[in-house]
Scaffold this active site. Structure first.
Site, PDB file in Angstrom:
ATOM      1  N   GLU A 244       0.829  -1.206   0.000  1.00  0.00           N
ATOM      2  CA  GLU A 244       0.000   0.000   0.000  1.00  0.00           C
ATOM      3  C   GLU A 244       0.864   1.256   0.000  1.00  0.00           C
ATOM      4  O   GLU A 244       0.525   2.259  -0.648  1.00  0.00           O
ATOM      5  CB  GLU A 244      -0.950  -0.001   1.209  1.00  0.00           C
ATOM      6  CG  GLU A 244      -1.878  -1.199   1.308  1.00  0.00           C
ATOM      7  CD  GLU A 244      -2.737  -1.430   0.080  1.00  0.00           C
ATOM      8  OE1 GLU A 244      -2.871  -0.514  -0.753  1.00  0.00           O
ATOM      9  OE2 GLU A 244      -3.275  -2.538  -0.063  1.00  0.00           O
TER      10      GLU A 244
ATOM     11  N   TYR B  97      -1.942  -6.791 -11.483  1.00  0.00           N
ATOM     12  CA  TYR B  97      -0.958  -6.910 -10.414  1.00  0.00           C
ATOM     13  C   TYR B  97       0.217  -7.800 -10.842  1.00  0.00           C
ATOM     14  O   TYR B  97       1.361  -7.355 -10.917  1.00  0.00           O
ATOM     15  CB  TYR B  97      -1.596  -7.531  -9.162  1.00  0.00           C
ATOM     16  CG  TYR B  97      -2.597  -6.682  -8.436  1.00  0.00           C
ATOM     17  CD1 TYR B  97      -2.264  -6.046  -7.248  1.00  0.00           C
ATOM     18  CD2 TYR B  97      -3.896  -6.538  -8.912  1.00  0.00           C
ATOM     19  CE1 TYR B  97      -3.193  -5.283  -6.548  1.00  0.00           C
ATOM     20  CE2 TYR B  97      -4.827  -5.776  -8.226  1.00  0.00           C
ATOM     21  CZ  TYR B  97      -4.476  -5.148  -7.047  1.00  0.00           C
ATOM     22  OH  TYR B  97      -5.396  -4.385  -6.372  1.00  0.00           O
TER      23      TYR B  97
END
EC number: 3.4.11.2
Length: 573
Positions: A331, A413
């Site tokens: 994150e 991803y």
């Protein structure tokens, strides 16, 4: 103009204009237009910039409702006779004003989430107008935060209210009127969040003030150029742990972690880990982008999300076997790849998630060496599906992220990370990291104060990588990002000769060079026209294609394993 930030704090929750009919906020019902974030913009939105927003929100945990007042400064890029925002139609709008004058209901409409407001008089290019929107209602409850977004109304282990927002896939319009498109940002956001006394509201940017009044606490935050889905609320009975970080670039800034009571030791440990992440990112990519605000983290009842300067953290302080908090590091990577650099279209989302994911193997290589890097990359490789293009030329809907058949929400991803890995191997570290730096900051020499958040595209990244490497990379980007299927390397042996050929879904020749280990020899095969050959010397010589695993290519064994796993899952249903 000083924004009228505190005017809405006592807004009633029952307002005059009825909201659209939604059966239950907790049901997950959502208007189709609201469900899509980054939908193509019409002429009105394209002609708007928003240099300032004063947004006041009152959050009532008892009724699970909010009331809000948004005061926008809108600047016209080209002449405008209307302005437009996105706002979930479940909210009731009680008042819309333009330049301080209330507009009649007939001058605006919220058509399925697209709020269009007719101006009393047109404005010319570069002129500004003040638009105020008062609204309230029960926001959508996130069915599965953070992946399927909305509000999370939870309780701490001690039974206190614990609230969060997470809206990446569905967009900012789930709780505030915004321009729900990645190419649009508010220049400066003044956000006032009012919550019951005893709760803390942690949000984006810098804390300007806290005001207590009548059993309510108002937290005023100011953020510069926030990413729209990165605007968020984290509300709870928080305690604050903080430390100062001294950067290699000569500046210093706070690391602040809003954690639940009883988690002070864990919070201090994660702050210490954050120092390590900052050292890695600043030495590998460049300066922390928001050093004039903060590094912020808040403990949340959902898993996590990359909100600008206030990352949501719900990993329960669980370290990976590699000895770091993988979720927090991922994150935090988004402060560079999502918040500083924002993809201009939904189809550029791999620039966020692919590079954000690649930062974990890179961090492990920086921390522990090549074995850790290779092991992480192999783990990611097994999760690639390649059913749809990662970054097609045409725009895609944000709802593609959750398409279980397409698997695009996974490929951006894992395939994105492997594309980065393969590109690095092709053009070398110097050109690769120089390309990333230019892409993130818009310049090769970033330093605190000489850059601002920016938008980027896949095509721009290709151009930068070509300039830094001095080679044409059209074939690379076309095969890996514009096509779905992975390139296949065909190897056929004829006596002592090994003949190689690339097959790709691209119309362009796939010119990826290949290393071949032949016994104790390493042979580099240029493959300029997509073909090549190796003299094995001995017909029975053992050889290994791409022995260091540098090339993303079709792997039948992985495909067979994935099908087996899928069949087992279906049989277990």
């Amino acid at each position: 103009m000083k924004p009228r930030l505190f005017y809405c704090l006592a807004l009633p929750l029952a307002l005059s204009a009825p909201a659209a009919a939604f059966t239950d906020p907790a049901s997950g019902d959502i208007a189709p237009y609201t469900a899509e974030s980054g939908a193509p913009m019409d002429e009105i939105k394209q002609a708007m910039e928003t240099p300032h927003l004063g947004l006041s929100l009152r959050v009532d945990p008892d009724s699970k409702s909010i009331s809000g007042l948004a005061l926008y400064t809108v600047q016209a890029i080209t002449p405008l006779d209307s302005v437009e925002f996105d706002l979930d139609p479940r909210f009731a709008i009680s008042r819309i004003s333009v330049n301080g004058t209330v507009r009649p209901d007939s001058s605006w409409k919220n058509d399925g989430g697209k709020l269009i407001i007719a101006l009393p008089a047109p404005i010319a290019a570069d002129e500004t107008v003040q638009v105020e929107i008062a609204y309230s209602g029960e926001p959508r409850v996130a069915p599965n935060a953070p992946w399927d977004g909305g509000f999370v109304w939870a309780r701490t282990p001690q039974g206190k209210d614990w609230i969060a927002t997470a809206v990446q896939g569905t967009g900012c319009d789930l709780f505030w009127p915004c321009l729900d498109h990645p190419s649009k940002r508010v220049g400066v956001l003044d956000l006032v969040v009012t919550v019951p006394s005893g709760l803390t509201a942690a949000s984006n940017g810098k804390l300007v003030s806290v005001e207590e009044k009548g059993g309510w606490s108002s937290y005023h935050w100011r953020a510069k150029a926030p990413n729209d889905y990165g605007v968020s609320l984290q509300i709870g009975p928080y305690e604050l742990a903080e430390a100062e970080y001294t950067s290699r670039y000569g500046n210093s800034f706070p690391i602040q972690f809003w954690h639940l009571p009883g988690q002070e030791e864990n919070a201090e440990s994660l702050i210490a880990e954050m120092h390590t992440y900052l050292d890695f990112f600043e030495s590998t990519i460049g300066p922390y982008p928001f050093s004039d605000e903060k590094v912020g983290v808040a403990e949340t009842p959902h898993k996590g999300m990359e909100h600008q300067t206030i990352n949501a953290y719900g990993n329960e302080f669980v370290a990976s076997p590699e000895g770091y908090d993988e979720l927090m590091q991922h994150e935090f990577a988004h402060e560079w790849f999502a918040n500083q650099l924002t993809g201009a279209r939904v189809s550029d989302l791999w620039l966020h998630e692919g590079f954000g994911t690649y930062m974990q193997p890179l961090f492990l290589e920086w921390k522990d060496g090549h074995l850790a890097y290779d092991a992480a990359m192999w783990g990611l490789r097994k999760r690639i599906h390649s059913r749809v293009p990662v970054a097609p030329h045409e725009e895609v809907s944000s709802t593609l992220y959750d398409d279980a058949d397409a698997k695009w929400g996974q490929d951006i991803y894992y395939k994105g990370a492997w594309i980065a890995h393969t590109l690095r191997g092709l053009i070398g570290d110097d050109a690769f990291f120089a390309s990333l730096r230019r892409m993130v900051y818009g310049r090769p020499d970033p330093a605190p104060g000489n850059f601002a958040p920016r938008r980027g595209t896949t095509a721009e990244f290709r151009q930068i990588a070509e300039e830094e490497s001095g080679r044409d990379l059209g074939w690379f980007f076309d095969a890996y990002l514009r096509q779905a299927e992975l390139p296949r390397l065909i190897a056929e042996q004829d006596g002592r000769m090994l003949r190689l050929k690339w097959e790709s879904g691209s119309d362009q020749t796939f010119a990826m060079p290949v290393d071949v280990q032949v016994s104790d020899r390493l042979v580099h095969v240029p493959m300029v026209d997509g073909t090549g050959s190796v003299d094995l010397i001995l017909p029975d010589a053992h050889y290994v294609l791409d022995p260091f695993g540098m090339i993303l290519r079709d792997n039948p064994a992985i495909a067979a394993w994935q099908k087996q796993q899928q069949d087992k899952a279906k049989a277990g249903d």
